[in-house]
Design a protein around this motif. Sequence first.
Motif, mmCIF file in Angstrom:
data_model
loop_
_atom_site.group_PDB
_atom_site.id
_atom_site.type_symbol
_atom_site.label_atom_id
_atom_site.label_comp_id
_atom_site.label_asym_id
_atom_site.label_seq_id
_atom_site.Cartn_x
_atom_site.Cartn_y
_atom_site.Cartn_z
ATOM 1 N N TYR A 154 88.906 -7.034 -49.269
ATOM 2 C CA TYR A 154 87.725 -6.167 -49.124
ATOM 3 C C TYR A 154 86.442 -6.878 -49.562
ATOM 4 C CZ TYR A 154 90.882 -2.180 -48.446
ATOM 5 O OH TYR A 154 91.850 -1.329 -47.986
ATOM 6 N N ASN A 155 86.403 -8.202 -49.443
ATOM 7 C CA ASN A 155 85.248 -9.007 -49.852
ATOM 8 C C ASN A 155 84.880 -8.788 -51.312
ATOM 9 O OD1 ASN A 155 84.808 -10.249 -47.294
ATOM 10 N ND2 ASN A 155 83.934 -8.309 -46.582
ATOM 11 N N GLN A 156 85.902 -8.615 -52.160
ATOM 12 C CA GLN A 156 85.666 -8.365 -53.575
ATOM 13 C C GLN A 156 86.171 -9.502 -54.461
ATOM 14 O OE1 GLN A 156 87.662 -4.565 -54.046
ATOM 15 N NE2 GLN A 156 85.718 -3.492 -53.830
ATOM 16 N N GLY A 157 86.292 -10.694 -53.912
ATOM 17 C CA GLY A 157 86.838 -11.824 -54.657
ATOM 18 C C GLY A 157 86.128 -12.094 -55.967
ATOM 19 N N GLU A 158 84.807 -12.174 -55.933
ATOM 20 C CA GLU A 158 84.045 -12.473 -57.156
ATOM 21 C C GLU A 158 84.146 -11.334 -58.164
ATOM 22 O OE1 GLU A 158 82.719 -15.347 -58.233
ATOM 23 O OE2 GLU A 158 83.666 -16.135 -56.420
ATOM 24 N N ILE A 159 84.092 -10.106 -57.678
ATOM 25 C CA ILE A 159 84.217 -8.938 -58.560
ATOM 26 C C ILE A 159 85.590 -8.955 -59.233
ATOM 27 C CG2 ILE A 159 84.457 -6.404 -58.565
ATOM 28 C CD1 ILE A 159 82.362 -6.410 -56.253
ATOM 29 N N ARG A 160 86.619 -9.227 -58.450
ATOM 30 C CA ARG A 160 87.979 -9.191 -58.981
ATOM 31 C C ARG A 160 88.244 -10.330 -59.963
ATOM 32 N NH1 ARG A 160 91.926 -6.900 -54.386
ATOM 33 N NH2 ARG A 160 93.313 -6.834 -56.169
ATOM 34 N N LYS A 161 87.595 -11.479 -59.769
ATOM 35 C CA LYS A 161 87.714 -12.565 -60.747
ATOM 36 C C LYS A 161 87.164 -12.114 -62.098
ATOM 37 C CE LYS A 161 87.112 -16.543 -57.701
ATOM 38 N NZ LYS A 161 86.232 -17.680 -57.382
ATOM 39 N N LYS A 162 85.994 -11.498 -62.081
ATOM 40 C CA LYS A 162 85.371 -11.014 -63.327
ATOM 41 C C LYS A 162 86.215 -9.924 -63.975
ATOM 42 C CE LYS A 162 80.654 -12.310 -62.316
ATOM 43 N NZ LYS A 162 80.166 -12.488 -60.993
ATOM 44 N N GLU A 163 86.783 -9.048 -63.153
ATOM 45 C CA GLU A 163 87.639 -7.988 -63.674
ATOM 46 C C GLU A 163 88.891 -8.582 -64.337
ATOM 47 O OE1 GLU A 163 86.464 -4.473 -60.477
ATOM 48 O OE2 GLU A 163 88.305 -5.622 -60.172
ATOM 49 N N LEU A 164 89.463 -9.611 -63.727
ATOM 50 C CA LEU A 164 90.639 -10.255 -64.294
ATOM 51 C C LEU A 164 90.320 -10.867 -65.651
ATOM 52 C CD1 LEU A 164 93.580 -11.236 -64.112
ATOM 53 C CD2 LEU A 164 92.713 -13.264 -62.928
ATOM 54 N N GLU A 165 89.199 -11.565 -65.743
ATOM 55 C CA GLU A 165 88.802 -12.168 -67.016
ATOM 56 C C GLU A 165 88.582 -11.102 -68.080
ATOM 57 O OE1 GLU A 165 85.531 -14.839 -66.338
ATOM 58 O OE2 GLU A 165 86.819 -16.316 -65.362
ATOM 59 N N ALA A 166 87.940 -9.991 -67.712
ATOM 60 C CA ALA A 166 87.706 -8.899 -68.664
ATOM 61 C C ALA A 166 89.031 -8.293 -69.121
ATOM 62 C CB ALA A 166 86.810 -7.834 -68.037
ATOM 63 N N GLY A 206 93.702 -10.264 -75.201
ATOM 64 C CA GLY A 206 93.654 -11.388 -76.133
ATOM 65 C C GLY A 206 93.840 -12.740 -75.499
ATOM 66 N N ILE A 207 93.691 -12.803 -74.178
ATOM 67 C CA ILE A 207 93.820 -14.067 -73.449
ATOM 68 C C ILE A 207 92.416 -14.589 -73.165
ATOM 69 C CG2 ILE A 207 94.676 -15.185 -71.347
ATOM 70 C CD1 ILE A 207 96.668 -12.744 -71.145
ATOM 71 N N PRO A 208 92.053 -15.751 -73.719
ATOM 72 C CA PRO A 208 90.697 -16.265 -73.494
ATOM 73 C C PRO A 208 90.479 -16.685 -72.040
ATOM 74 C CG PRO A 208 92.007 -17.837 -74.765
ATOM 75 C CD PRO A 208 92.853 -16.609 -74.585
ATOM 76 N N ALA A 209 89.231 -16.565 -71.585
ATOM 77 C CA ALA A 209 88.882 -16.922 -70.208
ATOM 78 C C ALA A 209 89.265 -18.364 -69.889
ATOM 79 C CB ALA A 209 87.393 -16.696 -69.968
ATOM 80 N N SER A 210 89.255 -19.233 -70.892
ATOM 81 C CA SER A 210 89.610 -20.641 -70.669
ATOM 82 C C SER A 210 91.081 -20.801 -70.287
ATOM 83 C CB SER A 210 89.293 -21.478 -71.908
ATOM 84 O OG SER A 210 90.014 -20.982 -73.025
ATOM 85 N N ASP A 211 91.894 -19.781 -70.560
ATOM 86 C CA ASP A 211 93.317 -19.827 -70.202
ATOM 87 C C ASP A 211 93.619 -19.086 -68.904
ATOM 88 O OD1 ASP A 211 93.928 -21.341 -72.412
ATOM 89 O OD2 ASP A 211 94.731 -19.679 -73.589
#
Length: 174
Positions: free
Chosen positions: A5-17, A23-28
């Motif tokens: 649904y053209n939400q790739g960037e949104i979903r990346k940010k949601e995954l990191e959040a 307790g999983i850092p964004a670097s991992d």
Amino acid sequence: SGNYYNQGEIRKKELEASCCVLGIPASDVTVIDHRDLPDNPAVEWDTELLATIVLNHIEAKNINLVVTFDAGGVSGHANHISLYTAVRYSVLPGELQGCRVLVLESVSLLRKYISFLDVPISCLLPGDLLFVLTEEETQQAKRAMRCHRSQLLWFRHLYMLFSRYMVVNSLRLL
């Protein structure tokens, strides 16, 4: 990211959040962006391509435990099933030396939506590993799910209320 649904960037940010809540850092967190791996519940991914990507990631990060879906993909989601198939494809020839694989058990629709009532059933059935979350862990899992706002359709709210996967997870060694 898959860009469903053209939400790739949104979903990346949601995954990191979501990972941050757990307790999983964004670097991992590694998001694989590959045009041949679209995020789509109806698309089966290429087994060899996915197995290569997973193996490379396991080796690069020195991973010794992989947790994935079983052949049912928990919800029948083709991408989930493809992950299982790719990991199994790698395990059979012994390419995952030194890395154990656990698969999350798919259960019947009835068991899937009886929440904590599935705990005694899961305890009685054979399996390699059983996780029963505390109330605090269940609330943390719900907070992590709420980070995925773009995917929180009405039925996912029901999932958070009634799914046994929010309380109990049975796994077996592959």
